[in-house]
Design a protein around this motif. Structure first.
Motif, PDB file in Angstrom:
ATOM      1  N   ASP A  93       1.973 -32.772  28.520  1.00 10.55           N
ATOM      2  CA  ASP A  93       2.621 -31.822  29.574  1.00 10.55           C
ATOM      3  C   ASP A  93       2.184 -32.387  30.891  1.00 10.55           C
ATOM      4  OD1 ASP A  93       3.445 -30.566  27.258  1.00 10.55           O
ATOM      5  OD2 ASP A  93       2.167 -29.061  27.458  1.00 10.55           O
ATOM      6  N   ARG A  94       3.220 -32.001  31.707  1.00 16.27           N
ATOM      7  CA  ARG A  94       2.994 -32.260  33.217  1.00 16.27           C
ATOM      8  C   ARG A  94       3.084 -30.579  33.898  1.00 16.27           C
ATOM      9  NH1 ARG A  94       7.183 -35.702  36.183  1.00 16.27           N
ATOM     10  NH2 ARG A  94       6.441 -34.746  37.962  1.00 16.27           N
ATOM     11  N   ALA A  95       2.327 -30.485  34.668  1.00 15.91           N
ATOM     12  CA  ALA A  95       2.112 -29.141  35.250  1.00 15.91           C
ATOM     13  C   ALA A  95       1.655 -29.152  36.675  1.00 15.91           C
ATOM     14  CB  ALA A  95       1.149 -28.026  34.606  1.00 15.91           C
ATOM     15  N   SER A  96       2.329 -28.176  37.363  1.00 17.74           N
ATOM     16  CA  SER A  96       2.066 -28.115  38.858  1.00 17.74           C
ATOM     17  C   SER A  96       1.564 -26.628  39.083  1.00 17.74           C
ATOM     18  CB  SER A  96       3.372 -28.265  39.815  1.00 17.74           C
ATOM     19  OG  SER A  96       3.561 -29.787  39.905  1.00 17.74           O
ATOM     20  N   GLY A 154      14.449 -32.252  33.357  1.00 23.13           N
ATOM     21  CA  GLY A 154      14.462 -31.643  32.440  1.00 23.13           C
ATOM     22  C   GLY A 154      13.962 -30.107  32.414  1.00 23.13           C
ATOM     23  N   ARG A 155      13.912 -29.317  31.045  1.00 23.88           N
ATOM     24  CA  ARG A 155      13.893 -27.974  31.194  1.00 23.88           C
ATOM     25  C   ARG A 155      12.194 -27.555  30.971  1.00 23.88           C
ATOM     26  NH1 ARG A 155      16.516 -23.682  29.423  1.00 23.88           N
ATOM     27  NH2 ARG A 155      15.554 -22.263  28.023  1.00 23.88           N
ATOM     28  N   GLY A 156      12.016 -26.716  31.888  1.00 21.77           N
ATOM     29  CA  GLY A 156      10.526 -26.490  32.181  1.00 21.77           C
ATOM     30  C   GLY A 156      10.225 -25.078  32.047  1.00 21.77           C
ATOM     31  N   ARG A 165      16.092 -16.907  32.754  1.00 21.35           N
ATOM     32  CA  ARG A 165      15.192 -15.763  32.704  1.00 21.35           C
ATOM     33  C   ARG A 165      14.256 -16.193  31.455  1.00 21.35           C
ATOM     34  NH1 ARG A 165      17.399 -12.834  36.049  1.00 21.35           N
ATOM     35  NH2 ARG A 165      18.874 -11.455  36.437  1.00 21.35           N
ATOM     36  N   GLY A 166      14.551 -16.747  30.384  1.00 20.55           N
ATOM     37  CA  GLY A 166      13.389 -16.944  29.453  1.00 20.55           C
ATOM     38  C   GLY A 166      12.763 -18.182  29.781  1.00 20.55           C
ATOM     39  N   GLN A 167      12.896 -18.920  30.660  1.00 20.41           N
ATOM     40  CA  GLN A 167      11.807 -20.020  30.968  1.00 20.41           C
ATOM     41  C   GLN A 167      10.892 -19.435  31.888  1.00 20.41           C
ATOM     42  OE1 GLN A 167      15.673 -22.497  32.149  1.00 20.41           O
ATOM     43  NE2 GLN A 167      13.949 -23.869  32.309  1.00 20.41           N
TER      44      GLN A 167
END
Length: 128
Positions: free
Chosen positions: A28-31, A79-81, A106-108
């Motif tokens: 996973d990538r996260a900021s 991509g979708r995050g 909204r669901g993201q």
């Protein structure tokens, strides 16, 4: 895509921002942009995590637009995050609305306002 799970195992007083990236997998990538006083708390995770601290200086907690301003400049990876937004309720709502204008559904977005100026206790699930 289902919203991120709410963390109910966090000890009382542990900052809400500390509860999420530790759950991420190594791929996973996260900021994270974190605004606050001068304290910079470590975050242990196996994910590819980028942390940027935005210090509020003398500004009162819950005021200002530092995170919203930084969010407007942030380049999202392809991509979708998912977004996990926590903090003072009016700031969380503004950040959520900004993410929606940038193409998030909204669901993201999992978003919780866990305080407001002048209110003791309680939190707001922000889904508007």
């Amino acid at each position: 895509m289902a919203p991120l799970p709410r963390r109910r195992d966090r000890p009382a007083g542990r900052p809400a921002h500390a509860g999420n990236p530790s759950d991420r997998c190594p791929r996973d990538r996260a900021s994270r942009c974190r605004r606050g006083g001068e304290d910079e708390l470590p975050c242990e995770t196996q994910a590819d995590l980028s942390v940027e601290w935005l210090h509020r200086g003398a500004a009162k907690p819950g005021t200002g637009t530092a995170i919203l301003d930084r969010l407007a400049q942030l380049a999202f990876p392809p991509g979708r995050g998912q977004a996990y937004v926590v903090g003072e309720t009016s700031n969380v709502r503004a950040q959520r609305h900004h993410l929606i204008t940038r193409g998030f559904e909204r669901g993201q977005i999992a978003s919780e306002g866990y305080w407001r100026p002048g209110r003791i206790g309680g939190h707001d699930h922000v889904d508007d």
